[in-house]
Design an enzyme around this catalytic site. Sequence first.
Site, PDB file in Angstrom:
ATOM      1  N   LYS A  49     -92.485  83.297 -30.505  1.00  0.00           N
ATOM      2  CA  LYS A  49     -92.640  82.030 -30.255  1.00  0.00           C
ATOM      3  C   LYS A  49     -92.944  81.198 -28.946  1.00  0.00           C
ATOM      4  CE  LYS A  49     -91.648  77.586 -31.684  1.00  0.00           C
ATOM      5  NZ  LYS A  49     -92.485  76.816 -32.264  1.00  0.00           N
ATOM      6  N   GLY A  77     -91.246  71.042 -32.554  1.00  0.00           N
ATOM      7  CA  GLY A  77     -91.069  70.417 -31.297  1.00  0.00           C
ATOM      8  C   GLY A  77     -90.572  71.618 -30.316  1.00  0.00           C
ATOM      9  N   CYS A 133     -99.850  72.508 -28.450  1.00  0.00           N
ATOM     10  CA  CYS A 133     -98.769  72.115 -29.472  1.00  0.00           C
ATOM     11  C   CYS A 133     -98.772  70.546 -29.786  1.00  0.00           C
ATOM     12  CB  CYS A 133     -97.332  72.515 -28.943  1.00  0.00           C
ATOM     13  SG  CYS A 133     -95.986  71.720 -29.904  1.00  0.00           S
ATOM     14  N   LYS A 167    -104.355  79.175 -26.697  1.00  0.00           N
ATOM     15  CA  LYS A 167    -104.226  78.914 -28.013  1.00  0.00           C
ATOM     16  C   LYS A 167    -104.636  77.552 -28.175  1.00  0.00           C
ATOM     17  CE  LYS A 167    -101.486  78.900 -32.115  1.00  0.00           C
ATOM     18  NZ  LYS A 167    -100.367  79.230 -32.873  1.00  0.00           N
ATOM     19  N   GLY A 251    -105.314  79.964 -39.327  1.00  0.00           N
ATOM     20  CA  GLY A 251    -105.541  78.544 -39.790  1.00  0.00           C
ATOM     21  C   GLY A 251    -105.807  78.932 -41.270  1.00  0.00           C
TER      22      GLY A 251
HETATM   23  C1  SIN Z   1     -93.743  73.505 -32.657  1.00  0.00           C
HETATM   24  O1  SIN Z   1     -92.827  74.252 -32.141  1.00  0.00           O
HETATM   25  O2  SIN Z   1     -93.965  72.312 -32.674  1.00  0.00           O
HETATM   26  C2  SIN Z   1     -95.077  74.046 -32.903  1.00  0.00           C
HETATM   27  C3  SIN Z   1     -95.654  74.902 -31.990  1.00  0.00           C
HETATM   28  C4  SIN Z   1     -97.178  74.683 -32.035  1.00  0.00           C
HETATM   29  O3  SIN Z   1     -97.765  74.403 -33.119  1.00  0.00           O
HETATM   30  O4  SIN Z   1     -97.805  75.129 -31.018  1.00  0.00           O
END
Ligand code: SIN
Length: 313
Positions: A49, A77, A133, A167, A251
């Site tokens: 993550k 988030g 993000c 990313k 995706g």
């Molecule tokens: C998130 O935790 O909001 C998603 C992470 C991401 O889309 O980069």
Amino acid sequence: MGKKNISTATSIAGVELDSYVCNASGPKCTTYEELTELGRSDSSAIVMKSATILPREGNPEPRLARVGKHGLVQSMGLPNLGYEKYVGFSKKLTKFGKRIIGSIAGFSFEEYVVMVKAFQKSDVDLIEINVSCPNIEGKSLIGRDFGQLRDLLTLTSGLGTKPIGLKLPQYDDPAHWFTVAELVLEYGVSFITCINSIGNTLVIDPWTRKTVTSKNGLAGLSGETIMPIALANVRAFYELLGGKVSIFGVGGVIDGVSAFQFLLAGADAVQVGTAFELNDASCFTYINKGLIHMLEYHGFSSVEEAKGQLLYI
Ligand code: SIN
């Protein structure tokens, strides 16, 4: 005639992966238990993550809802345990003998630098810098601000020897593909991951008349419906980068057919997010087997042979 033994082994930035299919940073890769489950699965890497400097709870619930059969909206988030935990986990996860990919999401350039330095000294094989993000209120995407992206790359390249990737958000303007590709080449970015979920989409429940997630209902869309956008981004970068930079496609990969479509577009490997969230870790096995069938069907004996072999009508 006996069947050929087709492997989907591949590599990203010179780092070998046992198969074409691994998890995406996002679903079920936050806690040590979740990362351990990935270690035991057929995901060819353990992608963590996105970490921030400090642990985060993330946005209020509800922050995840299904869209159709194979899609999601989420406004997580960046809930995570803080980067120091993931640096520590990386050592323990080496017992699974598979590639480990650290992911980082800073709130300032300084934070990115601190985390890149820490992961450079860790046991991860690759470092993915998340510049896309969409779920943090008040924070614009570095991946969409090319001046900031250049500054970030200036500060983070050359901090160590582990390959660093970006990313990216989706782009739909060829000029943006061109600018980002130039930056990627100029700064020696080793790999890119295309694409993050599509930010700030709105799903409305017509029966309750309500939004389905917190944060005013604005959430990142992922899964099957975004696949054509992801494929276009992979293809554009495959052509612009001329094979010099590895590409993770992400995706909407739900089966071997969709993984094969990313391979034709030019992805070196695929990451699976939504399908893993909606199912379980057997999705990696299922997708990889399906990809082997697609390779057999088209007479390819490796992913390398099929990579980028999209035909234009
Ligand atoms: C998130 O935790 O909001 C998603 C992470 C991401 O889309 O980069």
